[in-house]
Design an enzyme around this catalytic site. Structure first.
Site, PDB file in Angstrom:
ATOM      1  N   SER A 188       1.024  -1.454  -0.040  1.00 14.61           N
ATOM      2  CA  SER A 188      -0.028   0.122  -0.133  1.00 14.61           C
ATOM      3  C   SER A 188       0.935   1.434  -0.027  1.00 14.61           C
ATOM      4  O   SER A 188       1.782   1.392  -0.808  1.00 14.61           O
ATOM      5  CB  SER A 188      -0.990   0.002   1.012  1.00 14.61           C
ATOM      6  OG  SER A 188      -1.933   0.793   0.929  1.00 14.61           O
ATOM      7  N   ASP A 217      -9.834  -3.747  -5.744  1.00 11.22           N
ATOM      8  CA  ASP A 217      -9.132  -2.719  -4.367  1.00 11.22           C
ATOM      9  C   ASP A 217      -9.897  -1.501  -4.592  1.00 11.22           C
ATOM     10  O   ASP A 217      -9.600  -0.932  -5.601  1.00 11.22           O
ATOM     11  CB  ASP A 217      -7.589  -2.731  -4.667  1.00 11.22           C
ATOM     12  CG  ASP A 217      -6.962  -2.218  -3.420  1.00 11.22           C
ATOM     13  OD1 ASP A 217      -7.478  -1.676  -2.529  1.00 11.22           O
ATOM     14  OD2 ASP A 217      -5.932  -2.582  -3.313  1.00 11.22           O
ATOM     15  N   HIS A 228      -8.177  -4.880  -1.174  1.00 10.90           N
ATOM     16  CA  HIS A 228      -6.916  -4.373  -0.623  1.00 10.90           C
ATOM     17  C   HIS A 228      -6.115  -5.462   0.216  1.00 10.90           C
ATOM     18  O   HIS A 228      -4.883  -5.392  -0.004  1.00 10.90           O
ATOM     19  CB  HIS A 228      -7.260  -3.205   0.259  1.00 10.90           C
ATOM     20  CG  HIS A 228      -5.883  -2.318   0.344  1.00 10.90           C
ATOM     21  ND1 HIS A 228      -5.188  -1.803  -0.680  1.00 10.90           N
ATOM     22  CD2 HIS A 228      -5.163  -1.926   1.487  1.00 10.90           C
ATOM     23  CE1 HIS A 228      -4.153  -1.178  -0.291  1.00 10.90           C
ATOM     24  NE2 HIS A 228      -4.094  -0.962   0.988  1.00 10.90           N
TER      25      HIS A 228
END
Length: 698
Positions: free
Chosen positions: A545, A631, A669
């Site tokens: 991320s 995501d 995610h």
């Protein structure tokens, strides 16, 4: 190689060619075909890793107690817990009446204790689905109704379901597309939930009537400032519903008595730009952690009816070197979470009505480790006399204790079982310090097998994050053992932009100081090599991320430093994203990165470090980028574009140092959600890294 389609981005007089922007449209069959081709290419290029992947998966599986029971926690008349069953992907949420089991229930052979009532079986919920995640799990105060929310695609937009725990009947009240958080009224007649806008920002709280003929759902609060994120919760004493609103710099809380679901939410203290506060309720008192007077925060108290920060009185003043992170309030004590010298602490304070501050002297919960993490665990009961405390380290598995609040005595309830003869004495953890370019000392947490010595020959992996004041504290990991037992040195770089060393640590790694995050990580990599822990040509890097942004940035700055990089759901096209306020998270992120849309200086600064914008025509490490098609936080298009541009730009050999993209076509995610699927995904990633490091034995 991805096709190129002409696309120009123009801001502040700067024209940028972005020929891979066409990959953003996942409704385009050509985009899906490209991602599937990337997956096929990755599979072909890693076919030789099948044996290593299977070996690592088996190691994770055989070290894990597959049929297991969490520590049951008492709340009201019930013991609540989750349990897992060998061969099943998801946890089972269950409870046992205290009247049936006065003592805390224990694990039995098949995992199901006597008198168990199953509240929610994740395996049953997942039938016919490729993905399953829960957004909320809330039981009414009378213990008779469960409200929960489900995501079956990975986009973090949930559907609410309600279960009558007496009959087992599940209903779907037509509440879809909601955000995280649910809250009950005291009599279970109403359920509060959040809705998200087109940019995935929770911005509304709605009230749903469960009584027959209750009418249409009602909007009870809306936040129009696009910078503010919204959370919904119930106070520990179950007296109030809480709405928490926050940007990266400013917060505001609103309260509503659970006994008055048709009433109006009231403000605890109106938002003040730059002032962050969090609220805990305890009877007629509000306990507040805030940064109004000190950047590392202080603890204050106020009357329950307070509606201004002028009514806050200091309990623990702010001080340099001690970050007050939060407070848990109970009937007789407070548990204050602190950070000092990069390590976590828990301080227990008895409530004393006769004291000027309302608390007694208290004590700090002791931890006998070099590097460690400690925090309060699952503590739902306001009237408890014990506090659940969780302690772990790089070598000590997650350990759950009961802390007697009055005496401070710790009783170990459960230590995460690690099967296969795991002995913590076979491993050694260290704390190192790197020196950044500006002289700042950056902490590193490191763990190795005890037979690995710092002679400059070992392979190593350096993990980093460094954003949003999120701290990557030392933690135990079963999959990490598959690295350590292959002789890999594992280290965590606690770089600026995180919160490990206090608020100033975060401030020095955000906005116009963001590059410190990247140079800190490189300094940590250099320290691992110069201290002899890692061979200069055998160092891997990993981050996900915002940590994926870190990976992309350090690759551009110092590609020669690393042999292989795993970038998970990486935020590598940061400038394109932050320039588009219609995308999820963007407006709220302007206080983290700056606003390049309005400020040409911010644009120019981000332009110099955004990974996708700064790839160089030199040799790069082997790269594995992983992502999920659905995501919401970091769109799959970012790693897809990044990989495409890397392939056309870098000069490294595509066979010995491949650049690969792996997309989960039904995930978000966090990747796959079933535990066996997640282990296999992790095993593949570990296999790729150890193969590149020449450490794939075992």
């Amino acid at each position: 190689m991805a096709a190129k389609v002409e696309h120009l981005r123009v801001h502040h007089g700067d024209t940028v060619s972005d020929p891979y922007e066409w990959l953003r449209d996942k409704t385009n069959p050509q985009v899906i075909a490209h991602l599937e081709a990337e997956n096929a290419y990755t599979e072909a290029m890693t076919g030789h890793l099948a044996g290593v992947t299977e070996a690592v998966f088996t190691e994770i599986k055989t070290r894990t107690q597959e049929t297991d029971l969490s520590v049951p926690v008492r709340h009201g008349a019930w013991w609540y817990y989750t349990r897992t069953v060998e061969g099943q992907q998801y946890a089972i949420h269950a409870r046992i009446a205290v009247s049936d089991s006065p003592e805390r229930p224990e694990l039995v052979a098949d995992g199901a204790p006597a008198h168990e009532q199953i509240l929610l079986d994740g395996n049953a919920e997942a039938e016919g689905e490729s993905f399953l995640a829960f957004g909320a799990f809330e039981i009414s105060q009378d213990g008779m109704t469960l409200a929960y929310s489900v995501d079956t695609s990975g986009d973090e937009r949930f559907t609410v379901r309600v279960k009558d725990l007496a009959t087992g009947e599940v209903t779907e009240p037509g509440i879809t597309g909601v955000g995280y958080g649910l809250a009950w009224s005291a009599d279970a007649s109403h359920l509060f939930y959040t809705r998200v806008d087109d940019a995935w920002r929770p911005f509304q709280v709605w009230r749903h009537a469960l009584t027959e003929g209750g009418g249409q759902d009602a909007l009870v609060f809306q936040e129009d400032d696009e910078r503010f994120w919204m959370g919904l919760d119930t106070s520990r004493d179950e007296s109030h519903v809480l709405i928490g609103l926050g940007t990266k710099n400013t917060t505001e809380y609103r309260l509503l008595p659970t006994a008055d679901p048709l009433g109006e939410f009231r403000v605890v203290a109106p938002r003040e730009e730059g002032v962050e506060y969090a609220v805990e309720l305890a009877g007629d008192t509000l306990w507040i952690v805030h940064n109004k007077h000190h950047r590392d925060s202080e603890l204050a108290r106020a009357p329950l009816g307070a509606n201004s920060s002028q009514e806050w009185s200091t309990v623990i003043p702010g001080q340099d070197g001690q970050r007050i992170v939060g407070v848990d309030a109970f009937e007789s004590h407070l548990a204050v979470a602190l950070r000092s010298e990069g390590l976590t602490q828990v301080r227990v304070l008895p409530l004393e009505a006769t004291s000027e501050t309302g608390v007694g002297e208290g004590y700090q919960v002791p931890v006998d480790e070099v590097v460690y993490s400690i925090d309060s665990g699952n503590n739902p009961s306001y009237s408890t006399r014990t506090l659940q405390v969780v302690i772990e380290s790089l070598v000590t598995p997650r350990s759950v204790y009961d802390l007697d609040l009055a005496s401070g005595e710790l009783t170990l309830l459960k230590r995460q079982p690690v099967l296969g003869g795991y002995d913590p004495d076979d491993y050694v953890q260290h704390r190192l310090w790197a020196t950044a370019a500006d002289g700042t000392r950056v902490p590193i947490s490191l763990v190795v097998r005890k037979d690995v010595v710092a002679d400059g020959t070992a392979p190593g992996l350096l993990y980093g994050y460094g954003s949003y004041e999120i701290s990557i504290d030392p933690y135990f990991s079963v999959p990490r053992l598959s690295y350590l037992d292959r002789g890999v040195v594992y280290a965590i770089a606690h770089v600026r932009g995180g919160g490990e060393m206090g608020r100033g640590w975060y401030e020095d790694g955000r906005m116009e100081h963001k590059k410190n995050t990247f140079t800190d990580f490189i300094a940590c990599a250099e320290e691992l090599v110069s201290s002899g822990w890692v061979a200069p040509d055998r160092l891997a890097a990993e981050g996900g991320s915002a940590g994926g942004l870190l990976m992309g940035a350090v690759l551009n700055l110092a590609p020669e430093t690393f042999r292989v990089v795993h970038a998970a759901v990486p935020f590598v096209d940061a400038l394109t994203t932050i320039l588009d306020p219609s995308l999820p998270l963007t407006v709220g992120e302007w206080e983290e990165w700056g606003n390049p849309l309005e400020d040409p200086e911010v644009y120019a600064y981000m332009r110099t470090y955004a990974p996708y914008e700064n790839i160089r025509s030199v040799d790069y490490p082997a790269i594995l980028a992983t992502t999920g098609l659905n995501d919401t936080r970091v769109f799959y298009v970012e790693p897809a574009k990044w990989v495409a541009r890397l392939r056309e730009t870098v000069t490294s050999d595509p066979v010995s140092r491949p650049i690969l993209l792996k997309t989960e076509m039904v995930a978000g995610h966090g990747g796959k959600t079933g535990r066996y699927d997640a282990w296999r995904e992790t095993a593949f990633e570990i296999a790729f890294v150890v193969d590149q490091l020449g450490a794939a034995r075992g």
